[in-house]
Design a protein around this motif. Structure first.
Motif, PDB file in Angstrom:
ATOM      1  N   VAL A 245       0.852  -1.178   0.000  1.00 32.56           N
ATOM      2  CA  VAL A 245       0.000   0.000   0.000  1.00 32.56           C
ATOM      3  C   VAL A 245       0.894   1.236   0.000  1.00 32.56           C
ATOM      4  CG1 VAL A 245      -0.248  -0.107   2.525  1.00 32.56           C
ATOM      5  CG2 VAL A 245      -1.863   1.242   1.158  1.00 32.56           C
ATOM      6  N   SER A 246       0.632   2.152  -0.909  1.00 29.62           N
ATOM      7  CA  SER A 246       1.413   3.376  -0.987  1.00 29.62           C
ATOM      8  C   SER A 246       1.001   4.336   0.105  1.00 29.62           C
ATOM      9  CB  SER A 246       1.244   4.031  -2.355  1.00 29.62           C
ATOM     10  OG  SER A 246      -0.054   4.603  -2.474  1.00 29.62           O
ATOM     11  N   ARG A 247       1.770   5.409   0.255  1.00 30.03           N
ATOM     12  CA  ARG A 247       1.429   6.405   1.256  1.00 30.03           C
ATOM     13  C   ARG A 247       0.051   6.995   0.986  1.00 30.03           C
ATOM     14  NH1 ARG A 247       3.557   9.449   5.174  1.00 30.03           N
ATOM     15  NH2 ARG A 247       2.807  11.605   5.394  1.00 30.03           N
ATOM     16  N   GLY A 248      -0.301   7.111  -0.286  1.00 35.13           N
ATOM     17  CA  GLY A 248      -1.594   7.654  -0.668  1.00 35.13           C
ATOM     18  C   GLY A 248      -2.729   6.657  -0.645  1.00 35.13           C
ATOM     19  N   GLY A 249      -2.447   5.402  -0.301  1.00 41.12           N
ATOM     20  CA  GLY A 249      -3.495   4.413  -0.166  1.00 41.12           C
ATOM     21  C   GLY A 249      -3.714   3.513  -1.360  1.00 41.12           C
ATOM     22  N   ILE A 250      -2.852   3.587  -2.364  1.00 39.93           N
ATOM     23  CA  ILE A 250      -2.977   2.706  -3.519  1.00 39.93           C
ATOM     24  C   ILE A 250      -2.467   1.319  -3.155  1.00 39.93           C
ATOM     25  CG2 ILE A 250      -2.290   2.293  -5.906  1.00 39.93           C
ATOM     26  CD1 ILE A 250      -1.969   5.308  -6.221  1.00 39.93           C
ATOM     27  N   THR A 251      -3.276   0.308  -3.409  1.00 40.34           N
ATOM     28  CA  THR A 251      -2.934  -1.058  -3.019  1.00 40.34           C
ATOM     29  C   THR A 251      -2.688  -1.942  -4.225  1.00 40.34           C
ATOM     30  OG1 THR A 251      -5.261  -1.727  -2.947  1.00 40.34           O
ATOM     31  CG2 THR A 251      -4.307  -0.860  -0.917  1.00 40.34           C
ATOM     32  N   ASN A 252      -1.922  -2.997  -3.997  1.00 43.10           N
ATOM     33  CA  ASN A 252      -1.772  -4.045  -4.987  1.00 43.10           C
ATOM     34  C   ASN A 252      -1.571  -5.363  -4.260  1.00 43.10           C
ATOM     35  OD1 ASN A 252       1.318  -4.997  -5.414  1.00 43.10           O
ATOM     36  ND2 ASN A 252       1.260  -2.842  -4.794  1.00 43.10           N
ATOM     37  N   TYR A 253      -2.007  -6.455  -4.912  1.00 41.70           N
ATOM     38  CA  TYR A 253      -1.994  -7.765  -4.285  1.00 41.70           C
ATOM     39  C   TYR A 253      -1.435  -8.821  -5.217  1.00 41.70           C
ATOM     40  CZ  TYR A 253      -5.387  -5.607  -1.089  1.00 41.70           C
ATOM     41  OH  TYR A 253      -6.021  -4.788  -0.191  1.00 41.70           O
ATOM     42  N   ALA A 254      -0.856  -9.837  -4.625  1.00 41.96           N
ATOM     43  CA  ALA A 254      -0.496 -11.012  -5.387  1.00 41.96           C
ATOM     44  C   ALA A 254      -1.774 -11.692  -5.854  1.00 41.96           C
ATOM     45  CB  ALA A 254       0.334 -11.971  -4.536  1.00 41.96           C
ATOM     46  N   ASP A 255      -1.722 -12.293  -7.040  1.00 45.32           N
ATOM     47  CA  ASP A 255      -2.911 -12.943  -7.578  1.00 45.32           C
ATOM     48  C   ASP A 255      -3.457 -14.014  -6.631  1.00 45.32           C
ATOM     49  OD1 ASP A 255      -1.793 -12.881 -11.056  1.00 45.32           O
ATOM     50  OD2 ASP A 255      -2.858 -11.388  -9.858  1.00 45.32           O
ATOM     51  N   SER A 256      -2.580 -14.660  -5.907  1.00 41.89           N
ATOM     52  CA  SER A 256      -2.983 -15.757  -5.045  1.00 41.89           C
ATOM     53  C   SER A 256      -3.823 -15.325  -3.844  1.00 41.89           C
ATOM     54  CB  SER A 256      -1.754 -16.520  -4.551  1.00 41.89           C
ATOM     55  OG  SER A 256      -0.894 -15.671  -3.822  1.00 41.89           O
ATOM     56  N   VAL A 257      -3.802 -14.031  -3.517  1.00 42.26           N
ATOM     57  CA  VAL A 257      -4.534 -13.561  -2.345  1.00 42.26           C
ATOM     58  C   VAL A 257      -5.633 -12.569  -2.686  1.00 42.26           C
ATOM     59  CG1 VAL A 257      -2.466 -13.901  -0.948  1.00 42.26           C
ATOM     60  CG2 VAL A 257      -3.021 -11.609  -1.792  1.00 42.26           C
ATOM     61  N   LYS A 258      -5.765 -12.210  -3.939  1.00 43.73           N
ATOM     62  CA  LYS A 258      -6.795 -11.254  -4.337  1.00 43.73           C
ATOM     63  C   LYS A 258      -8.180 -11.769  -3.964  1.00 43.73           C
ATOM     64  CE  LYS A 258      -4.407  -9.002  -8.196  1.00 43.73           C
ATOM     65  NZ  LYS A 258      -4.386  -8.770  -9.660  1.00 43.73           N
ATOM     66  N   GLY A 259      -8.963 -10.884  -3.384  1.00 44.37           N
ATOM     67  CA  GLY A 259     -10.303 -11.246  -2.970  1.00 44.37           C
ATOM     68  C   GLY A 259     -10.374 -11.853  -1.593  1.00 44.37           C
ATOM     69  N   ARG A 260      -9.231 -12.224  -1.030  1.00 41.40           N
ATOM     70  CA  ARG A 260      -9.204 -12.845   0.297  1.00 41.40           C
ATOM     71  C   ARG A 260      -8.487 -11.981   1.331  1.00 41.40           C
ATOM     72  NH1 ARG A 260      -6.473 -17.317   1.122  1.00 41.40           N
ATOM     73  NH2 ARG A 260      -4.971 -16.982  -0.576  1.00 41.40           N
ATOM     74  N   PHE A 261      -7.438 -11.292   0.908  1.00 41.51           N
ATOM     75  CA  PHE A 261      -6.646 -10.466   1.814  1.00 41.51           C
ATOM     76  C   PHE A 261      -6.920  -8.991   1.555  1.00 41.51           C
ATOM     77  CE2 PHE A 261      -2.841 -13.558   2.572  1.00 41.51           C
ATOM     78  CZ  PHE A 261      -3.729 -14.552   2.926  1.00 41.51           C
ATOM     79  N   THR A 262      -6.807  -8.183   2.597  1.00 39.48           N
ATOM     80  CA  THR A 262      -6.957  -6.746   2.479  1.00 39.48           C
ATOM     81  C   THR A 262      -5.855  -6.054   3.258  1.00 39.48           C
ATOM     82  OG1 THR A 262      -9.378  -6.918   2.289  1.00 39.48           O
ATOM     83  CG2 THR A 262      -8.460  -4.761   2.824  1.00 39.48           C
ATOM     84  N   ILE A 263      -5.112  -5.191   2.579  1.00 34.02           N
ATOM     85  CA  ILE A 263      -4.071  -4.419   3.236  1.00 34.02           C
ATOM     86  C   ILE A 263      -4.579  -3.000   3.471  1.00 34.02           C
ATOM     87  CG2 ILE A 263      -2.948  -3.681   1.085  1.00 34.02           C
ATOM     88  CD1 ILE A 263      -0.256  -3.911   2.568  1.00 34.02           C
ATOM     89  N   SER A 264      -4.219  -2.433   4.599  1.00 32.62           N
ATOM     90  CA  SER A 264      -4.616  -1.069   4.921  1.00 32.62           C
ATOM     91  C   SER A 264      -3.553  -0.440   5.805  1.00 32.62           C
ATOM     92  CB  SER A 264      -5.986  -1.042   5.621  1.00 32.62           C
ATOM     93  OG  SER A 264      -5.945  -1.759   6.840  1.00 32.62           O
TER      94      SER A 264
END
Length: 120
Positions: free
Chosen positions: A51-70
Motif C-alpha cells: 500500500v502506498s502512502r496515498g493508499g494505492i494497493t496491490n496484491y499477489a494474484d494468489s490472495v486477491k479477494g481474500r486479503f486486504t491491506i490497509s
C-alpha cells in the motif's frame, strides 16, 4: 533507532481469518510504501500486498479477494486482514516499510517475521 513491531500470526484452520499488524516506531520523518511479504520453507520470499502512502494497493494474484491491506498513517501502522485462509498460505510473514528518518535519510525496514500456519 527505528524498527517495525509486528503482532498477530498463529495457527488457524482452513477457511478461517487472521489479522496481522505492524507498527513503525522510533525517530520517523515519514513513511513511504508499506507492505507484507511471506516466505515458506524452501521457497523464495514473495510479495503479498503493498500500500502506498496515498493508499494505492496491490496484491499477489494468489490472495486477491481474500486479503486486504490497509494503513493508518497517524499510527505508522499497516494491517493485513486475511480471510478464507488456505493451507498454502502457511508461511513466515514479514512487514516491510520505506522510512525516512530525516529528509535525506532513507532506509528499508523489515519486521522480524510472524508465523502463520493454516491447518488443513
Amino acid at each position: 533507532q527505528v524498527q517495525l513491531v509486528e503482532s498477530g500470526g498463529g495457527l488457524v484452520q482452513a477457511g478461517g481469518s487472521l489479522r496481522l499488524s505492524c507498527a513503525a516506531s522510533g525517530r520517523i520523518f515519514s513513511i513511504n510504501a508499506m507492505g507484507w511479504y511471506r516466505q515458506a520453507p524452501g521457497k523464495q520470499r514473495e510479495l503479498v500486498a503493498t500500500v502506498s502512502r496515498g493508499g494505492i494497493t496491490n496484491y499477489a494474484d494468489s490472495v486477491k479477494g481474500r486479503f486486504t491491506i490497509s494503513r493508518d498513517n497517524a499510527k505508522n501502522t499497516v494491517y493485513l486482514q486475511m480471510n478464507s485462509l488456505k493451507p498454502e498460505d502457511t508461511a513466515l510473514y514479514y512487514c516491510n516499510a520505506g522510512v525516512y528518518t530525516a529528509p535525506l535519510a532513507y532506509l528499508e525496514l523489515w519486521g522480524q517475521g510472524t508465523l502463520v500456519t493454516v491447518a488443513s
